[in-house]
Enzyme design. Structure first.
Site, mmCIF file in Angstrom:
data_model
loop_
_atom_site.group_PDB
_atom_site.id
_atom_site.type_symbol
_atom_site.label_atom_id
_atom_site.label_comp_id
_atom_site.label_asym_id
_atom_site.label_seq_id
_atom_site.Cartn_x
_atom_site.Cartn_y
_atom_site.Cartn_z
ATOM 1 N N TRP A 184 -103.034 97.744 -50.559
ATOM 2 C CA TRP A 184 -102.995 97.387 -49.170
ATOM 3 C C TRP A 184 -101.625 96.565 -48.988
ATOM 4 C CZ3 TRP A 184 -102.917 93.224 -45.854
ATOM 5 C CH2 TRP A 184 -102.324 93.593 -44.492
ATOM 6 N N GLU A 225 -103.425 102.361 -49.194
ATOM 7 C CA GLU A 225 -104.255 101.980 -47.875
ATOM 8 C C GLU A 225 -103.082 102.191 -46.874
ATOM 9 O OE1 GLU A 225 -107.089 99.041 -45.571
ATOM 10 O OE2 GLU A 225 -106.603 99.178 -47.655
ATOM 11 N N LYS A 227 -101.610 101.672 -42.551
ATOM 12 C CA LYS A 227 -102.126 100.897 -41.306
ATOM 13 C C LYS A 227 -101.108 101.233 -40.192
ATOM 14 C CE LYS A 227 -103.655 96.338 -39.886
ATOM 15 N NZ LYS A 227 -103.674 94.918 -40.195
#
Length: 417
Positions: A184, A225, A227
């Site tokens: 991430w 990941e 966002k």
């Protein structure tokens, strides 16, 4: 009435619908949850030169007793694990490396810096997962890492991620269970960008370099990941859901869904079935956003139950890798771990005690009246009796009695730090 007697009555109620509660509990004890170490020290880590939190991450509160050494953090994790039924995993960030007082830059970290974690995991029968730490660092101060226009900075983070995958592989080899190594990054812009494509092109190129290094997926599973927005990246995030979903599909990587990384009205539970149609495995970071990605302690709310339902009713308990990701410094940190982890296990048990095949059939037949009626009635079936018996059977405190152990640990250990 005893816990056992309540359980026997509950078994009878569920048996009417063909639910084998004994079989459910046997299956439940083999479902591992990856428990994030960073709840225990407010994402501080153990780097010699400590860096202030950045990357849109914030931890609020000043509850006493925060772990400040690897030994303290492992002790606190042990206490939490003793209160949680089942055998689980622990999820580490790169900043939890142990370097014996030597300054080791993140792109130079090696498996030897995690030998103590592996030894501890072996002693307690735990698996380990891993995350490169691409925040809280001078080379991430402007909010860009793998998509940075400066090639030298990009290379630093690329090398850090390559090394992280090797550390994950080391975990898998040593512990006999593959590590999930999840990438991430905080990259994004506070205000409206004039060019969305170029940073994403650089991120793609960086990821291609990272994954060009061969790592045996018998020992390490790669995940990316996304966002939607963050503090300092309100207008634009380079690694969006669409970017990582496409990248993961094209490159045979896992797409990790964090429940706090989407629009407040968007639910991860609604994504799981679609993901399962096109991916062998799906990874989750279960958190609880309150108005934004605030990473509150997971509670047994509607969305958590619905996530569990989607995993269970789609027979995906061995395909969905469940991890936790929250951090609250306003309450006892051992209690936070215990509450959140017990709740995700409760949600799975709750979903496993529903006659899912019967409810599916009702939907196929168009019998929406009976479907709705039964789905509502099962909300008050004696799930709690099965949970109490499961905790007793697994040798952990039943109901709220675990809280007394946390209070005693706070008095004997945490208050003296």
């Amino acid at each position: 009435m005893s816990i056992k007697e309540n359980y026997e009555l509950a078994k009878q109620a569920y048996a009417k619908w063909g639910v084998d509660v004994d079989g459910v509990l046997e299956k439940l004890k083999n479902i591992p949850i990856s428990i994030h170490c960073w709840q225990g020290d407010d994402i501080g880590g153990f780097e010699v030169n400590q860096n202030k939190l950045s990357g849109g991450i914030d931890v609020t509160g000043n509850y006493p007793g925060k772990a400040s050494t690897p030994e303290e953090l492992r002790s606190d994790l042990e206490k939490a694990l003793s209160l949680i039924p089942g055998k689980h995993r622990v999820n580490l960030h790169a900043i939890y490396a142990e370097t014996n007082g030597e300054v080791v830059e993140r792109d130079q970290l090696e498996p030897k810096n995690f030998e103590n974690w592996v030894k501890w995991a072996k002693e307690h029968g735990l698996g380990l997962d891993y995350n490169p730490t691409l925040f809280s660092h001078p080379k991430a101060a402007d909010g860009l890492t793998l998509s940075h226009p400066n090639e030298e900075i990009r290379e630093f983070w690329i090398n850090h991620c390559i090394g992280s995958r090797k550390i994950g592989e080391y975990f898998g080899k040593e512990l006999g269970t593959p590590a999930l190594t999840n990438i991430w990054i905080p990259d994004g812009y506070k205000d409206i960008p004039s060019d969305r494509l170029t940073p994403r092109k650089r991120l793609k190129e960086s990821l291609d370099k990272i994954f060009a290094v061969e790592i045996d997926d018998k020992y390490n599973l790669d995940a990316v990941e996304s966002k939607l927005f963050g503090i300092g990246s309100e207008a634009y995030v380079v690694g969006s859901h669409e970017f990582y979903l496409n990248y993961a599909m094209k490159n045979n990587k896992l797409c990790l869904l964090d429940t706090g990384h989407y629009h407040p009205t968007e639910t991860v539970s609604n994504k799981i079935s679609s993901m399962l149609l096109f991916s062998d495995k799906v990874a989750l970071h279960v958190s609880r956003p309150v108005r934004w990605d605030s990473d509150h302690v997971v509670i047994l709310d509607d969305e958590l139950r619905e996530i569990a339902h989607e995993i269970v009713r789609n027979d995906a308990l061995d395909r969905v890798i469940i991890g936790l990701d929250f951090f609250d410094a306003s309450i006892n940190r051992v209690a936070a771990w215990t509450i959140g982890t017990r709740n995700i296990i409760k949600a799975l048990l709750y979903a496993m005690l529903v006659p899912n095949e019967h409810l599916k059939q009702l939907q196929e037949e168009g019998n929406f009246t009976e479907r709705l009626a039964l789905m509502e009635e099962f909300k008050t079936y004696p799930f709690g009796a099965a949970w109490d018996y499961y905790c007793e059977k697994m040798g952990v405190p039943v109901r709220e009695s675990w809280l007394e152990e946390v209070k005693a640990y706070e008095q004997e250990v945490l208050s003296k730090r």
